[in-house]
Design a protein around this motif. Structure first.
Motif, PDB file in Angstrom:
ATOM      1  N   ASN A  84       0.864  -1.181   0.000  1.00 15.26           N
ATOM      2  CA  ASN A  84       0.000   0.000   0.000  1.00 15.26           C
ATOM      3  C   ASN A  84       0.899   1.229   0.000  1.00 15.26           C
ATOM      4  O   ASN A  84       1.316   1.706   1.050  1.00 15.26           O
ATOM      5  N   ASP A  85       1.229   1.710  -1.193  1.00 12.54           N
ATOM      6  CA  ASP A  85       2.230   2.769  -1.340  1.00 12.54           C
ATOM      7  C   ASP A  85       3.542   2.333  -0.692  1.00 12.54           C
ATOM      8  O   ASP A  85       4.192   3.109   0.032  1.00 12.54           O
ATOM      9  N   SER A  86       3.927   1.104  -0.918  1.00 10.69           N
ATOM     10  CA  SER A  86       5.097   0.551  -0.265  1.00 10.69           C
ATOM     11  C   SER A  86       5.839  -0.421  -1.176  1.00 10.69           C
ATOM     12  O   SER A  86       5.333  -0.831  -2.209  1.00 10.69           O
ATOM     13  N   GLY A  97       4.008  -1.224  -4.804  1.00  7.62           N
ATOM     14  CA  GLY A  97       2.599  -1.324  -5.148  1.00  7.62           C
ATOM     15  C   GLY A  97       1.717  -0.277  -4.509  1.00  7.62           C
ATOM     16  O   GLY A  97       2.000   0.206  -3.405  1.00  7.62           O
ATOM     17  N   SER A  98       0.636   0.081  -5.213  1.00 16.85           N
ATOM     18  CA  SER A  98      -0.330   1.052  -4.706  1.00 16.85           C
ATOM     19  C   SER A  98      -1.721   0.759  -5.274  1.00 16.85           C
ATOM     20  O   SER A  98      -1.857   0.418  -6.455  1.00 16.85           O
ATOM     21  N   TRP A 121       2.631   8.786  -6.372  1.00 10.25           N
ATOM     22  CA  TRP A 121       3.642   8.347  -7.342  1.00 10.25           C
ATOM     23  C   TRP A 121       5.035   8.857  -6.970  1.00 10.25           C
ATOM     24  O   TRP A 121       6.042   8.251  -7.351  1.00 10.25           O
ATOM     25  N   LYS A 122       5.100   9.946  -6.212  1.00  9.60           N
ATOM     26  CA  LYS A 122       6.401  10.447  -5.760  1.00  9.60           C
ATOM     27  C   LYS A 122       7.094   9.451  -4.834  1.00  9.60           C
ATOM     28  O   LYS A 122       8.308   9.506  -4.639  1.00  9.60           O
ATOM     29  N   LYS A 157       4.017   9.700 -16.423  1.00 12.70           N
ATOM     30  CA  LYS A 157       5.260  10.476 -16.367  1.00 12.70           C
ATOM     31  C   LYS A 157       6.269   9.811 -15.433  1.00 12.70           C
ATOM     32  O   LYS A 157       7.464   9.762 -15.726  1.00 12.70           O
ATOM     33  N   LYS A 158       5.790   9.318 -14.294  1.00 15.38           N
ATOM     34  CA  LYS A 158       6.686   8.688 -13.328  1.00 15.38           C
ATOM     35  C   LYS A 158       7.284   7.406 -13.899  1.00 15.38           C
ATOM     36  O   LYS A 158       8.500   7.165 -13.781  1.00 15.38           O
TER      37      LYS A 158
END
Length: 215
Positions: A84-86, A97-98, A121-122, A157-158
């Motif tokens: 989860n954003d990790s 993953g997110s 995404w950062k 973009k990322k």
């Protein structure tokens, strides 16, 4: 390393025929209504699969994961990895993953365009080998049946900037498939079709690690 990719099972996971592999990745929408009992059924099934590493993220249908994060974390079996954003590193392969997707009708893990979604995404490290998101990047396997492109531009973009070897996602059932651009293979691994019928086989990646590193 043999990596098996699936997504958007929406509670129909018991009908899946999964090939053998080292790493199993589910790119979200493990449920239909996001209820606790649906999540529990998926986790019981997922934890019993023979794949040594079992990773998954949430999706826009998985409300329980967002509304009750602490209770959900307690439900996750020890032999499963929830992202989860990790990031997790598996056998030298860095996987991030997110569950986040662009805002649409107030589903789970929805974020508005701009800073609201960009901040997620950062968090993706530049040395990531595999990115797993529920939704697609803009212009890549993101066209709905109504011919509307719904992928996220900031995610595109990322990914274009860091160039991971693979970007795995789902969400848009009708866009199941793969495409390679600028060194990144994009995979929409949706299991169900637009009518929520089991239609697409798991995607298999034969991942070769370089001598100097995973990438």
């Amino acid at each position: 390393m043999r990596i098996i990719c699936i997504s958007d099972t929406h509670g129909q996971h018991h009908s899946l025929q999964l090939p053998q592999g080292d790493i199993l990745i589910h790119a979200g929408d493990i449920s239909t209504l996001g209820k606790a009992e649906e999540i529990e059924d998926f986790l019981t099934w997922y934890s019993q699969l023979p794949h040594p590493y079992k990773l998954f993220i949430g999706g826009n249908h998985d409300f329980y994961l967002e509304k009750e994060p602490e209770l959900f974390e307690l439900m996750v079996p020890k032999n499963c990895i929830y992202l989860n954003d990790s990031m997790v590193e598996v056998e030298g392969i860095k996987i991030w993953g997110s569950p986040v997707t662009p805002f649409y009708h107030n589903w789970a893990f929805n974020r508005y365009p701009g800073d609201d979604i960009r901040k997620h995404w950062k968090l993706i490290s530049e040395d990531t080998d595999i990115v797993v998101t529920h939704g697609p990047p803009a212009g890549i396997l993101d066209m709905t049946v109504r011919e509307i492109a719904v992928g996220d531009e900031d995610l595109r973009k990322k990914i274009t900037y860091i160039r991971p070897k693979y970007h795995i996602f789902g969400h848009i059932h009708e866009q199941y498939g793969q495409i390679e651009q600028e060194g990144t293979t994009y995979i929409n691994a949706s299991y169900l079709d637009i009518r929520y019928r089991p239609s697409h086989p798991p995607v298999v990646i034969e991942y070769e690690k370089s001598v100097t590193g995973s990438r």
